[in-house]
Design a protein around this motif. Sequence first.
Motif, short mmCIF file in Angstrom:
data_model
loop_
_atom_site.label_atom_id
_atom_site.label_comp_id
_atom_site.label_asym_id
_atom_site.label_seq_id
_atom_site.Cartn_x
_atom_site.Cartn_y
_atom_site.Cartn_z
N TYR A 67 19.11 18.96 20.40
CA TYR A 67 17.65 18.99 20.58
C TYR A 67 16.99 18.00 19.62
N HIS A 68 15.74 17.66 19.96
CA HIS A 68 14.92 16.81 19.10
C HIS A 68 13.45 17.12 19.40
N GLN A 69 12.77 17.62 18.39
CA GLN A 69 11.39 18.09 18.54
C GLN A 69 11.30 19.07 19.72
N ASN A 70 10.54 18.77 20.77
CA ASN A 70 10.44 19.77 21.86
C ASN A 70 11.35 19.45 23.05
N LEU B 246 10.05 27.55 18.41
CA LEU B 246 10.86 26.63 19.22
C LEU B 246 12.01 26.03 18.43
N GLU B 247 11.77 25.65 17.20
CA GLU B 247 12.84 25.10 16.34
C GLU B 247 13.96 26.12 16.17
N GLU B 248 13.59 27.39 16.00
CA GLU B 248 14.58 28.44 15.82
C GLU B 248 15.36 28.67 17.11
N ILE B 249 14.66 28.63 18.25
CA ILE B 249 15.32 28.80 19.55
C ILE B 249 16.37 27.72 19.77
N PHE B 250 15.97 26.48 19.55
CA PHE B 250 16.89 25.37 19.78
C PHE B 250 18.06 25.39 18.80
N LYS B 251 17.77 25.76 17.56
CA LYS B 251 18.83 25.84 16.55
C LYS B 251 19.88 26.89 16.95
#
Length: 361
Positions: free
Chosen positions: A273-276, A315-320
């Motif tokens: 991922y990267h940003q959104n 969102l950052e937590e979801i992607f991580k």
Amino acid sequence: MSKVAIIGAGVSGLSMANYLEKNNIDYHLYERRTQNDLKGHGFILPKEGIEFLSNIINIEELYKRGSFLKKYIHYNQAGEIMSEKELDDVFVVSRSALIEILANEIPSDKISYKTTIGLTGFENGKAKIEIDENNTIEADIVVASDGSRSRIRRKIFQDETMNAVLENEVVNIIEDEELASRIESNFLKFHHEKGGLTFGVLKLSSTKILWYCQFDITKYFISEDYDADSIKQFMIENFGDWNELLTSIIERSSYENAHIWRVYELEKLNPFYHQNIVFIGDSAHPLIPFTSQGVTSALKDSFTLTNLLKEGNNLEEIFKKYEEERRPEIDIHINNGRILLNQFLLPLSEQPKNTLPISYK
């Protein structure tokens, strides 16, 4: 719930759209090709892939369009059996059939075909996505599912290195009831005694056969500007004196829709991922064909990401969490694929016995 834009309507993009649809998450799917552009190869689905598909489609529709494989039978080029192994709920289906089944579950107003997408940059943590060089997409989340040579991924990770794999494939489907009647529902694979050249046969139905050849690109060559005649000539030149079943398949096949698969892999995986923007399927982790895990991995990516989106965290937590959950299994398949590739390049006498051409975690 945030609006999701999915870029690419191959198996991974359509799988993601189906999971979002089932969970009432707002989305729109964009595809640069036409709706009827269904050329391509076929897929082998291990048991786990069928289980994930059953969450989003009527699985009986899938069963009508493909076939379960009973055994994997390994032959030499003359047709002598080298080894056999039972298969546990392994299914084969054409790409066109699977795409049609997945697309049928998506409302027509949620998918746009013949739409070219471009990433022009980021603003306030969101991707600026341009449509057909005139309009922009408004989306809180962008799911990139635009294939192994993802334009979006290459735009973001400009220092990535993609290497040509030492194996390419020709894949085709023949409709011939007489030939299909000679083949049981098994996975047949013929190997050249010197290594680096194989021919696989899988029965799709009572009238259709999916076949493919794999070849070492340092020994065998098909021009970049190939046509149907040149593909057929390549097959006759390299397989014309093999087992009679194979020569009959080659001679009777039409080559207008034969697919040449130029295989590439990332030297090192990028972040998922990267940003959104988040990557799924081949756009996140190209897998070489020896794994037979491309579809299943895309389905699991979509399932995992959808469940995390439902939790509604940052969102950052979801992607991580998504990358943490999916990355270890992908690393196993990449490693297994490279092992299977190296075995394919060996002379037949040096290849391990009873090795399945499927990666299992």
